[in-house]
Design an enzyme around this catalytic site. Structure first.
Site, PDB file in Angstrom:
ATOM      1  N   CYS A  84     -27.950  32.814 -26.904  1.00  0.00           N
ATOM      2  CA  CYS A  84     -27.646  32.180 -25.351  1.00  0.00           C
ATOM      3  C   CYS A  84     -26.220  32.478 -25.032  1.00  0.00           C
ATOM      4  CB  CYS A  84     -27.223  30.942 -25.566  1.00  0.00           C
ATOM      5  SG  CYS A  84     -27.430  29.551 -24.092  1.00  0.00           S
ATOM      6  N   GLU A 132     -33.699  28.789 -29.230  1.00  0.00           N
ATOM      7  CA  GLU A 132     -32.121  27.916 -30.134  1.00  0.00           C
ATOM      8  C   GLU A 132     -32.349  27.329 -30.137  1.00  0.00           C
ATOM      9  OE1 GLU A 132     -27.611  27.727 -28.280  1.00  0.00           O
ATOM     10  OE2 GLU A 132     -29.076  28.256 -26.852  1.00  0.00           O
ATOM     11  N   LYS A 149     -23.257  32.108 -34.615  1.00  0.00           N
ATOM     12  CA  LYS A 149     -22.485  32.295 -33.438  1.00  0.00           C
ATOM     13  C   LYS A 149     -20.893  32.499 -32.718  1.00  0.00           C
ATOM     14  CE  LYS A 149     -23.627  31.285 -28.655  1.00  0.00           C
ATOM     15  NZ  LYS A 149     -24.454  29.610 -27.381  1.00  0.00           N
TER      16      LYS A 149
END
Length: 506
Positions: A381, A268, A329
Site C-alpha cells: 500500500c 493487501e 510492512k
C-alpha cells in the site's frame, strides 16, 4: 500583477487557487502545464513580502493544494472510521491545515534566507532547491506524507526521461526552476539573463524528451504470466467475522477458475485473519498452487515475537507454491495501521480504534521475495509512495510488486493518485510493476511507467497479463538522490554570493 504581491485576502485567495492548480496537474486530470503556472504564481506572490507574510501567503497556497488533493481523507474518516460528519469534517480540515504548514515553512525560509531582489537565474536556482527540499522534508518528517509532488505531473510529459536519472524529486526541481526561468524571459530587462534562461529551458526540456528513448535496463528472462485477483470486498465487511469464510472461498474460487499462470497475486490483507489462524487454508492453497507449478503471493496479517520477545502484529506478505519469502510492512499509515500517542487517543472516538490499527513496523533489512527463480521487491500500500524507500528493494530485484486496499479512498481521486505514484516507481527503476488491489486500480505497469493491462475499478475482476524480469540499474537506483543533493548544493552557491553582494551594496 501587483495583486499577487500585496498582502491581504486578494493575494491569499490567488495563492489558494494557485495551490489547487497543482492537483489538476496530477492524476486523474494530468494537465501538467498548470504546475508551471502554480509555481510561477507563488514565486511572484512572495517577491515583496516580509518573512511573516510570506509564510502566511505560502500557507494559503498549501491549503489550496492539500484541500483539493487530499479531500479523500474525509471519506476514510467518515465512511470507514465511524466518525460523524461534523467530526470528520473537522479532522479533515485539521489534517489539511497542518500539511499546509510545510508550505508556510517554504515561504518563510524563502523570504528570510534565499530571496534576492531581482528575477535572476541564481534566484530561480535557489527557488527550485528550496522547493524540492521541502518536498523531501515533507516525505520524511513524522514518518512523512509524500503525496502530491509536482514531479508526478510529468509521468506522461516531456520531462519523464529524468525519472530514471534522479527520480520524481529531480523532475520537481526542474519544474520549479522552469517556472521562474519562464518569468525571467517575460520580466527581466537584461538580455544576458533572458538568454541564460532561454538556454537553460531549452537544454532541460529537450534533454527530458530525448532521455525517454534510453533503455537503462534489459530483460533477464522470458515473460512471466500474471494473474491478479481483485476481490472488491466492501470495507465494512472486510473484518466482519461472519464474512471471513466467504472471502477466503471467493479468492480461492477466482484463482482456481482462472487459467494457470506463473504468478498469482492477491491484494493487501486478502486473507483477513492472522496467518497462524489461516494455516489450514494456506496449506490447502499451497498444495493446489504447487501442482500448477505457480507462485502465489498474498497479503495477510500475522503475529510473531520481536527481538525483545514481545508478541507483535504485522501487516505482511506471504508466499505459497513456487515461491519463498515473507515481508513485514515497514511504512505504516498513521491512524490506519498505528495510532500516534495511542495511550492518549485510543478510546476517545471510534476512528482511533479501527480494526488492524495496532501494527508494528517490520525490519528495514528484509530481502526481496523469490518467485519462479526471480527476485520480487514487495511494497504494501502506502510504501510505494516513498521514492527513496522504494529504491532499496528495487535495486535488488527483477520485478516490482505492490499490493493495496484502496477501499479507504471510496470513489475519490485518491486511488488514481496512488496508481500514478506506483507508475513513477516503475519508471524510476526501469522495471515491471504488478499492482494488485482489493477494488482497483489493479494494473500491470511497464518499465516506462505506462499501464499495459488493467481491469475496471470497483468490480470483482481477474487481471491477466505478463511481465518481464529486468536486470541492470538506472542511475536513480544506483545513486539514489545523492547527485541531486550535490546539484542543489552547487545551485545555492550563486544565490549565496549574489545575496552577499546585495547586502554589501545596501
Amino acid at each position: 500583477m501587483h495583486w499577487l504581491t500585496r498582502t491581504g485576502w486578494i493575494g491569499n485567495g490567488i495563492a489558494l487557487i494557485a495551490g489547487a492548480l497543482i492537483t489538476l496537474t496530477l492524476a486523474p486530470f494530468n494537465i501538467w502545464p498548470l504546475a508551471l503556472i502554480a509555481c510561477m504564481t507563488l514565486y511572484i506572490g512572495l517577491s515583496e513580502l516580509s518573512a511573516r507574510h510570506a509564510a502566511i501567503r505560502s500557507w494559503w497556497f498549501g491549503l489550496g493544494l492539500f484541500a483539493s488533493g487530499t479531500s479523500w481523507v474525509y471519506v476514510s474518516i467518515h465512511d470507514y472510521g465511524a466518525a460523524s460528519a461534523p467530526l470528520a469534517f473537522f479532522l479533515t480540515v485539521l489534517f489539511v491545515a497542518g500539511l499546509a504548514f510545510f508550505l508556510a515553512l517554504f515561504g518563510w525560509l524563502w523570504a528570510r534566507f534565499f530571496r534576492q531582489n531581482n528575477h535572476s537565474t541564481s534566484n530561480a536556482l535557489a527557488f527550485a532547491v528550496l522547493w524540492v527540499a521541502i518536498e523531501a522534508f515533507r516525505g520524511w518528517f513524522l514518518t512523512g506524507f509524500p503525496w502530491l509532488y509536482i514531479g508526478y505531473s510529468q509521468l506522461h510529459g516531456p520531462l519523464a526521461g529524468f525519472a530514471p536519472i534522479g527520480g520524481v524529486w529531480l523532475i520537481s526541481f526542474i519544474l520549479a526552476l522552469s517556472s521562474v526561468l519562464l518569468l525571467i524571459l517575460l520580466k527581466n530587462q537584461q538580455w544576458q539573463s533572458r538568454l541564460t534562461a532561454a538556454l537553460l529551458l531549452s537544454i532541460l526540456w529537450v534533454s527530458g524528451f530525448a532521455l525517454q528513448s534510453l533503455e537503462w535496463t534489459q530483460p533477464s528472462g522470458d515473460p512471466l504470466s500474471v494473474t491478479a485477483i481483485q476481490g472488491n470486498i466492501e470495507q465494512n465487511l472486510k473484518w466482519d467475522p461472519t464474512q471471513i469464510e466467504a472471502q477466503l472461498l471467493l479468492y480461492q474460487s477466482l484463482t482456481l477458475n482462472a487459467a494457470p499462470s506463473d504468478l498469482i497475486i492477491w491484494p493487501e490483507t486478502a486473507v483477513p485473519i492472522l496467518k497462524d489462524q489461516a494455516q489450514g487454508y494456506l496449506n490447502s492453497m499451497d498444495r493446489i498452487i504447487g501442482r500448477q507449478d505457480s507462485a502465489l503471493i498474498t497479503g495477510l496479517p500475522l503475529r510473531q515475537n520481536d527481538d525483545n520477545g514481545n508478541l507483535r502484529y504485522y501487516n505482511a506478505i506471504t508466499t505459497l507454491g513456487e515461491s519463498q519469502g515473507e515481508y513485514l510492512k515497514q511504512k505504516l499509515v498513521p491512524f490506519g495501521e498505528y495510532v500516534p500517542l495511542q495511550d492518549l487517543l485510543r478510546g476517545l472516538i471510534a476512528f482511533f480504534d479501527l480494526p488492524m490499527s495496532d501494527f508494528a513496523r517490520g525490519s528495514n533489512q528484509q530481502p526481496p521475495l523469490n518467485a519462479k527463480g526471480y527476485k520480487i521487491a514487495p511494497y504494501i500500500c502506502y510504501e510505494v509512495v516513498y521514492p527513496e524507500f522504494a529504491t532499496k528493494l528495487a535495486a535488488q530485484s527483477d520485478i516490482l510488486l505492490t499490493i493495496s486496499n484502496d477501499t479507504w479512498f471510496g470513489t475519490s481521486i485518491g486511488p488514481m493518485q496512488h496508481l500514478q505514484m506506483a507508475q513513477m516507481r516503475a519508471l524510476e527503476a526501469g522495471r515491471w510493476m504488478i499492482r494488485a488491489t482489493n477494488n482497483g486500480v489493479s494494473a500491470l505497469i511497464d518499465p516506462q511507467g505506462q499501464i499495459s493491462a488493467t481491469v475496471p475499478q470497483f468490480q470483482q475482476a481477474v487481471l491477466r497479463g505478463s511481465v518481464v524480469p529486468m536486470q541492470g540499474l538506472t542511475p536513480y537506483l544506483r545513486w539514489q538522490s545523492w547527485p541531486l543533493i550535490l546539484l542543489c548544493a552547487l545551485c545555492l552557491i550563486p544565490a549565496v554570493l549574489q545575496r552577499k553582494l546585495q547586502r554589501k551594496g545596501s
